[in-house]
Design a protein around this motif. Sequence first.
Motif, PDB file in Angstrom:
ATOM      1  N   SER A 169      -9.926  -0.716   1.321  1.00  0.00           N
ATOM      2  CA  SER A 169      -9.028  -1.668   0.676  1.00  0.00           C
ATOM      3  C   SER A 169      -9.774  -2.837   0.052  1.00  0.00           C
ATOM      4  O   SER A 169      -9.376  -3.362  -0.994  1.00  0.00           O
ATOM      5  CB  SER A 169      -7.999  -2.197   1.701  1.00  0.00           C
ATOM      6  N   GLU A 170     -10.904  -3.267   0.679  1.00  0.00           N
ATOM      7  CA  GLU A 170     -11.642  -4.387   0.104  1.00  0.00           C
ATOM      8  C   GLU A 170     -12.338  -4.015  -1.199  1.00  0.00           C
ATOM      9  O   GLU A 170     -12.606  -4.858  -2.056  1.00  0.00           O
ATOM     10  CB  GLU A 170     -12.677  -4.927   1.110  1.00  0.00           C
ATOM     11  N   VAL A 173       0.885  -1.174   0.000  1.00  0.00           N
ATOM     12  CA  VAL A 173       0.000   0.000   0.000  1.00  0.00           C
ATOM     13  C   VAL A 173       0.914   1.213   0.000  1.00  0.00           C
ATOM     14  O   VAL A 173       1.455   1.585   1.053  1.00  0.00           O
ATOM     15  CB  VAL A 173      -0.939   0.014   1.215  1.00  0.00           C
ATOM     16  N   TRP A 187     -11.054  -1.413  -3.035  1.00  0.00           N
ATOM     17  CA  TRP A 187     -10.042  -0.759  -3.857  1.00  0.00           C
ATOM     18  C   TRP A 187      -8.708  -1.522  -3.708  1.00  0.00           C
ATOM     19  O   TRP A 187      -7.788  -1.070  -3.058  1.00  0.00           O
ATOM     20  CB  TRP A 187      -9.874   0.706  -3.431  1.00  0.00           C
ATOM     21  N   PRO A 188      -8.620  -2.748  -4.259  1.00  0.00           N
ATOM     22  CA  PRO A 188      -7.371  -3.513  -4.164  1.00  0.00           C
ATOM     23  C   PRO A 188      -6.271  -2.849  -5.003  1.00  0.00           C
ATOM     24  O   PRO A 188      -6.521  -2.366  -6.107  1.00  0.00           O
ATOM     25  CB  PRO A 188      -7.752  -4.886  -4.710  1.00  0.00           C
TER      26      PRO A 188
END
Length: 574
Positions: A105-106, A95, A108-109
């Motif tokens: 994050s889940e 990141v 927007w990987p």
Amino acid sequence: MRAYGARPLLLGGALLGIVVVSALAVRESMRNARERKAAAEGTVRDYAMFASYLYTTRAYLLARDRALFQAYQAIHPSEPWIAGQLPPVTALAAVPDTTERCGPSEKWPIYRFRLDVPARTIAYAGSRPVPEIETIIRDSIPKLANAKWVRAARFGYLFVDPPGGRETVAYAPAYDSAGTLLAVYGYRSCYGVRDTMDYNTIYTVVKVLPPMVPGYVEQTGRSPDSAHRAAEMNAERVDAEKMIARKWPAGVPADSLLTLTVSDAQHRRIYQAPGAGETSRFYGVAPLGFIGGTTFWVALRPDVARFLVAGGIPDSRVPASLLLLAGSIILAIAGFASLRSEVRLVHSRERFLANVSHELRTPLQQILMFVQLLRLGRMRNGPDAERSLEIVERETHRLIALSNSVMTAAKPEVQLRSAPVDVGSVAQTAADFFTPMAEARKMQIVLDVPEKAVARGDPGAIRQILINVLDNAAKYGPIGQTIGIGVRNEGSMVRLWVDDSGPGIPGSHREHVWQPFFRVGGTVDDSTGGAGLGLAIVRDLAAAMDADADLAPRPSGGTRFTLSLHRSQNGSST
């Protein structure tokens, strides 16, 4: 012109000179105004260009901090590399610590990649981009990495449009010591499209206001030695703020002066502050190609752009010199009209003197001739002597009538008494008076008065009007013509008219014949004579009686003169 010599020419030349000088002054004033306005607007546009340059410069610095000093710190893109010693894609942080706000994050990987050149093989870490983005990375990123501005900046951003919404591909090239592109490192980002905090930061933080704008305060540190000067500057600032307190109580903040708009390579707006902004013709444009091909537009508000130039931007107003030109033109027109009237008056006076002299000379010569014949006793019999005395008497009456006409025309105002008048009786008296002259020219006068007609007026004035009109009819009509005089009661009016069989009056002269000294085709030496005062006196006398005088052509030829009098209420002339 002969009576005044060079005076009219000098006056006309002076008036024309005033107009020319005024026109030159107006042209020079308008040219200077255009130049001043163009210079002021050019200065404001230059300021807008400079402001856009400041914004793009700060945007570059912020983007460089995010990329080189945070996301790509491990691979050092600014240093040369050897082909076999390139770090793996996992050298990039899972990141990247760029403080971007793209999403959870889940949802927007983050994918990371290393694209080896020239084989164009790609190694991914973390997630994998959608096929559309993978194709763009393989085909477009190598070309962009060799672009001039990316070679200088050592990083770049590419805006893409996958099915899930707009995002950014961040990339950093790796070159060898010869400047050959070896590989490109990158990762999934939303910088510049979803995360526009840097745009907002530069708009808020970067100070682009010039010190001359009232209310702008530059926050700088001051040494103790400058305390006195600081107090003076503070007093000046307070005075400046008071000057604009009515419009901007807190001074002129940046967000009230300009609008910042950022668009991508497809000219789509991705950021604008403040709000929707305003349309302005004062703007600056600066590109920032390695950040998605963005362009920074800085537009200055029209109502405050004038404060950026000392003295402001001149308004597009009619210069005061135009009033001077208009005044000089009006003065010239009035002067030329007065000059023309004066010259015409001189000509009329000369013509009047010539006409009167001619009118006096003819009867006086005849009187002198017959008086001398009578004195010398050359008249052989009584009838010849009687005829001579008749001619002397007629010419004497003619002289008296001429002198009366001149005296009447010379009076500034005609004042007449108003009383009931038997118009038919007055017409009969005038016809009797004029009959000898008509018989001398073999003319016949016919009266048409079927009934008594009583009007309000002055009998002497009506008689004078008829004599003047009959005199004109006799002068300009053919020998042997019949002159008709008619009187009728028509409602509240009494109409008196005189018909002749002369050549008539041209339409172009019909209004001019009422002016003093005007004669239709007459010259000093023609056979008709006359001073051109008859009809002028007629109109004056008619106006004094509140009556109307008119001339009109007859269908059978000749002219009809009509006098319209107000009918007497009691119907009696006694």
